[in-house]
Design a protein around this motif. Structure first.
Motif, PDB file in Angstrom:
ATOM      1  N   VAL A 171       0.842  -1.203   0.000  1.00 64.15           N
ATOM      2  CA  VAL A 171       0.000   0.000   0.000  1.00 64.15           C
ATOM      3  C   VAL A 171       0.876   1.252   0.000  1.00 64.15           C
ATOM      4  O   VAL A 171       0.612   2.209  -0.747  1.00 64.15           O
ATOM      5  CB  VAL A 171      -0.940   0.003   1.222  1.00 64.15           C
ATOM      6  N   PHE A 172       1.912   1.261   0.809  1.00 66.54           N
ATOM      7  CA  PHE A 172       2.798   2.421   0.883  1.00 66.54           C
ATOM      8  C   PHE A 172       3.511   2.669  -0.450  1.00 66.54           C
ATOM      9  O   PHE A 172       3.716   3.829  -0.841  1.00 66.54           O
ATOM     10  CB  PHE A 172       3.819   2.225   1.999  1.00 66.54           C
ATOM     11  N   TRP A 173       3.886   1.602  -1.174  1.00 63.67           N
ATOM     12  CA  TRP A 173       4.556   1.789  -2.466  1.00 63.67           C
ATOM     13  C   TRP A 173       3.607   2.388  -3.504  1.00 63.67           C
ATOM     14  O   TRP A 173       3.981   3.291  -4.261  1.00 63.67           O
ATOM     15  CB  TRP A 173       5.097   0.451  -2.980  1.00 63.67           C
ATOM     16  N   ILE A 174       2.373   1.901  -3.553  1.00 61.04           N
ATOM     17  CA  ILE A 174       1.408   2.434  -4.529  1.00 61.04           C
ATOM     18  C   ILE A 174       1.116   3.908  -4.249  1.00 61.04           C
ATOM     19  O   ILE A 174       0.865   4.697  -5.167  1.00 61.04           O
ATOM     20  CB  ILE A 174       0.128   1.583  -4.511  1.00 61.04           C
ATOM     21  N   ALA A 175       1.202   4.311  -2.985  1.00 62.32           N
ATOM     22  CA  ALA A 175       0.946   5.711  -2.615  1.00 62.32           C
ATOM     23  C   ALA A 175       1.975   6.668  -3.204  1.00 62.32           C
ATOM     24  O   ALA A 175       1.747   7.884  -3.260  1.00 62.32           O
ATOM     25  CB  ALA A 175       0.933   5.847  -1.091  1.00 62.32           C
ATOM     26  N   VAL A 176       3.106   6.148  -3.654  1.00 64.89           N
ATOM     27  CA  VAL A 176       4.147   7.006  -4.245  1.00 64.89           C
ATOM     28  C   VAL A 176       3.668   7.635  -5.551  1.00 64.89           C
ATOM     29  O   VAL A 176       4.012   8.783  -5.872  1.00 64.89           O
ATOM     30  CB  VAL A 176       5.441   6.183  -4.482  1.00 64.89           C
ATOM     31  N   ILE A 177       2.830   6.924  -6.315  1.00 65.18           N
ATOM     32  CA  ILE A 177       2.472   7.352  -7.677  1.00 65.18           C
ATOM     33  C   ILE A 177       1.739   8.691  -7.702  1.00 65.18           C
ATOM     34  O   ILE A 177       2.172   9.627  -8.410  1.00 65.18           O
ATOM     35  CB  ILE A 177       1.646   6.256  -8.373  1.00 65.18           C
ATOM     36  N   PRO A 178       0.607   8.870  -6.978  1.00 67.79           N
ATOM     37  CA  PRO A 178      -0.081  10.167  -7.057  1.00 67.79           C
ATOM     38  C   PRO A 178       0.745  11.331  -6.526  1.00 67.79           C
ATOM     39  O   PRO A 178       0.528  12.479  -6.940  1.00 67.79           O
ATOM     40  CB  PRO A 178      -1.347   9.948  -6.217  1.00 67.79           C
ATOM     41  N   ALA A 179       1.702  11.069  -5.647  1.00 63.78           N
ATOM     42  CA  ALA A 179       2.544  12.158  -5.131  1.00 63.78           C
ATOM     43  C   ALA A 179       3.357  12.794  -6.251  1.00 63.78           C
ATOM     44  O   ALA A 179       3.442  14.029  -6.369  1.00 63.78           O
ATOM     45  CB  ALA A 179       3.463  11.631  -4.029  1.00 63.78           C
ATOM     46  N   PHE A 180       3.937  11.972  -7.105  1.00 61.19           N
ATOM     47  CA  PHE A 180       4.749  12.522  -8.201  1.00 61.19           C
ATOM     48  C   PHE A 180       3.877  13.114  -9.304  1.00 61.19           C
ATOM     49  O   PHE A 180       4.266  14.076  -9.968  1.00 61.19           O
ATOM     50  CB  PHE A 180       5.687  11.446  -8.742  1.00 61.19           C
ATOM     51  N   LEU A 181       2.664  12.572  -9.506  1.00 62.15           N
ATOM     52  CA  LEU A 181       1.722  13.190 -10.449  1.00 62.15           C
ATOM     53  C   LEU A 181       1.340  14.592  -9.988  1.00 62.15           C
ATOM     54  O   LEU A 181       1.180  15.508 -10.811  1.00 62.15           O
ATOM     55  CB  LEU A 181       0.473  12.327 -10.576  1.00 62.15           C
ATOM     56  N   SER A 182       1.204  14.776  -8.687  1.00 63.74           N
ATOM     57  CA  SER A 182       0.859  16.076  -8.123  1.00 63.74           C
ATOM     58  C   SER A 182       1.898  17.128  -8.481  1.00 63.74           C
ATOM     59  O   SER A 182       1.565  18.235  -8.920  1.00 63.74           O
ATOM     60  CB  SER A 182       0.717  15.958  -6.593  1.00 63.74           C
ATOM     61  N   VAL A 183       3.157  16.777  -8.311  1.00 60.19           N
ATOM     62  CA  VAL A 183       4.240  17.725  -8.609  1.00 60.19           C
ATOM     63  C   VAL A 183       4.253  18.072 -10.093  1.00 60.19           C
ATOM     64  O   VAL A 183       4.401  19.237 -10.485  1.00 60.19           O
ATOM     65  CB  VAL A 183       5.598  17.144  -8.176  1.00 60.19           C
ATOM     66  N   GLY A 184       4.065  17.072 -10.947  1.00 55.47           N
ATOM     67  CA  GLY A 184       4.051  17.336 -12.383  1.00 55.47           C
ATOM     68  C   GLY A 184       2.928  18.269 -12.791  1.00 55.47           C
ATOM     69  O   GLY A 184       3.124  19.176 -13.615  1.00 55.47           O
ATOM     70  N   LEU A 185       1.736  18.082 -12.225  1.00 49.96           N
ATOM     71  CA  LEU A 185       0.601  18.955 -12.538  1.00 49.96           C
ATOM     72  C   LEU A 185       0.870  20.387 -12.099  1.00 49.96           C
ATOM     73  O   LEU A 185       0.548  21.348 -12.824  1.00 49.96           O
ATOM     74  CB  LEU A 185      -0.659  18.421 -11.858  1.00 49.96           C
ATOM     75  N   LEU A 186       1.462  20.563 -10.935  1.00 53.42           N
ATOM     76  CA  LEU A 186       1.774  21.901 -10.447  1.00 53.42           C
ATOM     77  C   LEU A 186       2.731  22.623 -11.395  1.00 53.42           C
ATOM     78  O   LEU A 186       2.542  23.802 -11.732  1.00 53.42           O
ATOM     79  CB  LEU A 186       2.380  21.810  -9.041  1.00 53.42           C
ATOM     80  N   VAL A 187       3.764  21.923 -11.834  1.00 56.05           N
ATOM     81  CA  VAL A 187       4.757  22.528 -12.723  1.00 56.05           C
ATOM     82  C   VAL A 187       4.126  22.951 -14.042  1.00 56.05           C
ATOM     83  O   VAL A 187       4.400  24.040 -14.562  1.00 56.05           O
ATOM     84  CB  VAL A 187       5.923  21.541 -12.967  1.00 56.05           C
ATOM     85  N   VAL A 188       3.237  22.131 -14.582  1.00 53.76           N
ATOM     86  CA  VAL A 188       2.704  22.351 -15.928  1.00 53.76           C
ATOM     87  C   VAL A 188       1.494  23.282 -15.947  1.00 53.76           C
ATOM     88  O   VAL A 188       1.372  24.141 -16.827  1.00 53.76           O
ATOM     89  CB  VAL A 188       2.332  20.991 -16.568  1.00 53.76           C
ATOM     90  N   ALA A 189       0.592  23.149 -14.973  1.00 57.30           N
ATOM     91  CA  ALA A 189      -0.739  23.753 -15.101  1.00 57.30           C
ATOM     92  C   ALA A 189      -0.953  25.043 -14.324  1.00 57.30           C
ATOM     93  O   ALA A 189      -1.930  25.752 -14.583  1.00 57.30           O
ATOM     94  CB  ALA A 189      -1.799  22.730 -14.676  1.00 57.30           C
ATOM     95  N   VAL A 190      -0.096  25.374 -13.373  1.00 54.44           N
ATOM     96  CA  VAL A 190      -0.317  26.564 -12.539  1.00 54.44           C
ATOM     97  C   VAL A 190       0.593  27.697 -13.002  1.00 54.44           C
ATOM     98  O   VAL A 190       1.817  27.530 -13.076  1.00 54.44           O
ATOM     99  CB  VAL A 190      -0.063  26.256 -11.046  1.00 54.44           C
ATOM    100  N   ARG A 191      -0.011  28.832 -13.326  1.00 55.41           N
ATOM    101  CA  ARG A 191       0.745  30.014 -13.731  1.00 55.41           C
ATOM    102  C   ARG A 191       0.593  31.100 -12.678  1.00 55.41           C
ATOM    103  O   ARG A 191      -0.524  31.427 -12.278  1.00 55.41           O
ATOM    104  CB  ARG A 191       0.258  30.533 -15.091  1.00 55.41           C
ATOM    105  N   GLU A 192       1.703  31.638 -12.267  1.00 54.79           N
ATOM    106  CA  GLU A 192       1.677  32.690 -11.249  1.00 54.79           C
ATOM    107  C   GLU A 192       1.445  34.044 -11.910  1.00 54.79           C
ATOM    108  O   GLU A 192       2.081  34.357 -12.922  1.00 54.79           O
ATOM    109  CB  GLU A 192       2.996  32.705 -10.476  1.00 54.79           C
ATOM    110  N   PRO A 193       0.522  34.862 -11.388  1.00 52.85           N
ATOM    111  CA  PRO A 193       0.284  36.185 -11.985  1.00 52.85           C
ATOM    112  C   PRO A 193       1.480  37.111 -11.783  1.00 52.85           C
ATOM    113  O   PRO A 193       2.270  36.936 -10.855  1.00 52.85           O
ATOM    114  CB  PRO A 193      -0.945  36.687 -11.223  1.00 52.85           C
ATOM    115  N   GLU A 194       1.588  38.065 -12.683  1.00 56.39           N
ATOM    116  CA  GLU A 194       2.652  39.070 -12.545  1.00 56.39           C
ATOM    117  C   GLU A 194       2.414  39.918 -11.300  1.00 56.39           C
ATOM    118  O   GLU A 194       1.274  40.263 -10.989  1.00 56.39           O
ATOM    119  CB  GLU A 194       2.696  39.974 -13.780  1.00 56.39           C
ATOM    120  N   ARG A 195       3.486  40.245 -10.618  1.00 54.21           N
ATOM    121  CA  ARG A 195       3.382  41.093  -9.433  1.00 54.21           C
ATOM    122  C   ARG A 195       3.011  42.510  -9.860  1.00 54.21           C
ATOM    123  O   ARG A 195       3.654  43.078 -10.748  1.00 54.21           O
ATOM    124  CB  ARG A 195       4.721  41.101  -8.693  1.00 54.21           C
TER     125      ARG A 195
END
Length: 396
Positions: A171-195
């Motif tokens: 169970v602990f090993w399978i839990a690794v998968i969504p954690a790394f998907l989370s980081v990938g989505l953050l990098v690709v899909a979230v854009r920070e507005p200009e200050r």
């Protein structure tokens, strides 16, 4: 009315919500089993669980103040959010590899440091990209998506524990998968507005004169939230309460499923209501009444049905309070100090969580579950009285 509001919420808030959801699926697959694993398999005491959980959360809270201040100083939030989610993802393989309690504790602490690094910048980023009139809904939506992960994770843990004949490591090993998907989505899909060019630059966010700029309204929110946190110790004790009534080991994660389902279903509608004229302090008061009722039910529960009612009320109180508190912080703090404001808020409430969890564990060992939950009910009643006394200052 609700669909229109959902369409109005910025895409970045949705993306951050799904990032939180994926990381929570991973974390809760592990954390739903961890208290029982430590007590039933490794032989640790309830007091030790309380101390470990409390220190872990306090570690996250201490980290948040520095990451929040750093995000104000840099004028950037996303970089720190990626670093925090990335660190949490890297700790996940440690759980199946750990051969002793020391390794589990180390992994838990590093995971919480990652949470601390990402927490305040992420919440400040939600406030930065959301119009003020939609902040209640935006924080409620992010909280709802986050909490969907919090009940999907335990559900997966239940199914996998059944399929693997209660093999924690798989169970602990399978839990690794969504954690790394989370980081990938953050990098690709979230854009920070200009200050904004006219936004004041903050050189030393943690200096006394900068903290004074946060204002009295903000500090009243912090005070109320701190007393409130003393009443809502770690959810690990909900799991231990269900086990004390006789819930089978394989079904233990159902406690977090039930709590998180109630949390996720209530957080977004409550946020929408707060944006549409229903007073935030009124909704917070409802949440505290639910916490008080949850503590009383869990203190005197004699069967699993009663525990289920108490856990559901606990989840509803979270839905009525967590997003609203974040919205109050965002509304009270100056834009250039939002990261610091969220960081300080989480630092103070995290220290309170440490105290609450240690007290809960000590009471559990000394007086049993009833002593733990009756003390929580007392703190909930105290917070409700304080909220009524200062509601005018919070509203202003």
């Amino acid at each position: 009315m609700l669909p229109t509001t959902r369409r109005s919420i910025p895409v970045g808030v949705w993306a951050l919500g799904f990032v939180s959801m994926l990381m929570d699926i991973s974390s809760e697959m592990i954390h739903a089993l961890l208290p029982v694993y430590m007590v039933a398999v490794l032989g640790t005491s309830a007091l030790a669980v309380g101390i470990i959980e409390g220190i872990a959360e306090a570690t996250a809270s201490v980290t948040k103040i520095f990451s929040g201040a750093l995000s104000d100083w840099l004028g950037r939030r996303k970089l720190l959010a990626v670093a925090g989610y990335g660190l949490a993802a890297l700790t996940k393989p440690i759980f199946p590899l750990a051969a002793s309690i020391e390794w589990l504790v180390a992994a838990r602490f590093i995971d919480r440091i990652g949470k601390g690094i990402r927490g305040a910048p992420r919440d400040a980023l939600v406030a930065d990209i959301t119009p003020a009139e939609l902040r209640g809904a935006a924080f409620g939506l992010r909280q709802s998506l986050d909490t969907i992960g919090a009940f999907v994770g335990p559900l997966l843990a239940i199914g996998l524990m059944w399929l693997t004949a209660e093999h924690f490591g798989t169970v602990f090993w399978i839990a690794v998968i969504p954690a790394f998907l989370s980081v990938g989505l953050l990098v690709v899909a979230v854009r920070e507005p200009e200050r904004p060019k006219d936004l004041r630059r903050v050189r030393m966010p943690l200096r006394r004169d900068e903290l004074r700029r946060l204002g009295s309204g903000y500090w009243w929110v912090v005070i109320i939230a701190t007393i409130f946190t003393l009443a809502r110790f770690s959810e690990a004790f909900l799991i231990l309460r269900a086990q004390s009534i006789g819930l089978p080991l394989t079904l233990v994660p159902i406690v977090l499923v039930l709590m998180s389902l109630a949390f996720s279903l209530s957080a977004y509608p409550v946020g929408v209501l707060s944006d549409r004229g229903v007073g935030k302090t009124t909704l917070l008061a409802f949440g505290l009444v639910m916490l008080l009722a949850a503590d009383l039910v869990l203190a005197f529960a004699a069967d699993l049905f009663a525990v289920g009612i108490g856990v559901t009320l606990w989840g509803l109180h979270m839905g009525f309070t967590q997003g609203l508190l974040a919205s109050l912080v965002a509304g009270a703090a100056p834009a250039e100090l939002r990261g610091t404001a969220f960081g300080m808020f989480n630092l103070v409430t995290g220290i309170a969580m440490l105290a609450a969890s240690v007290i809960a564990g000590a009471l559990w060992d000394a007086a049993g579950p009833s002593g733990t939950f009756l003390t929580g009910a007392g703190f909930a009643a105290l917070t409700l009285a304080g909220l009524v006394a200062v509601r005018g200052r919070l509203a202003s």
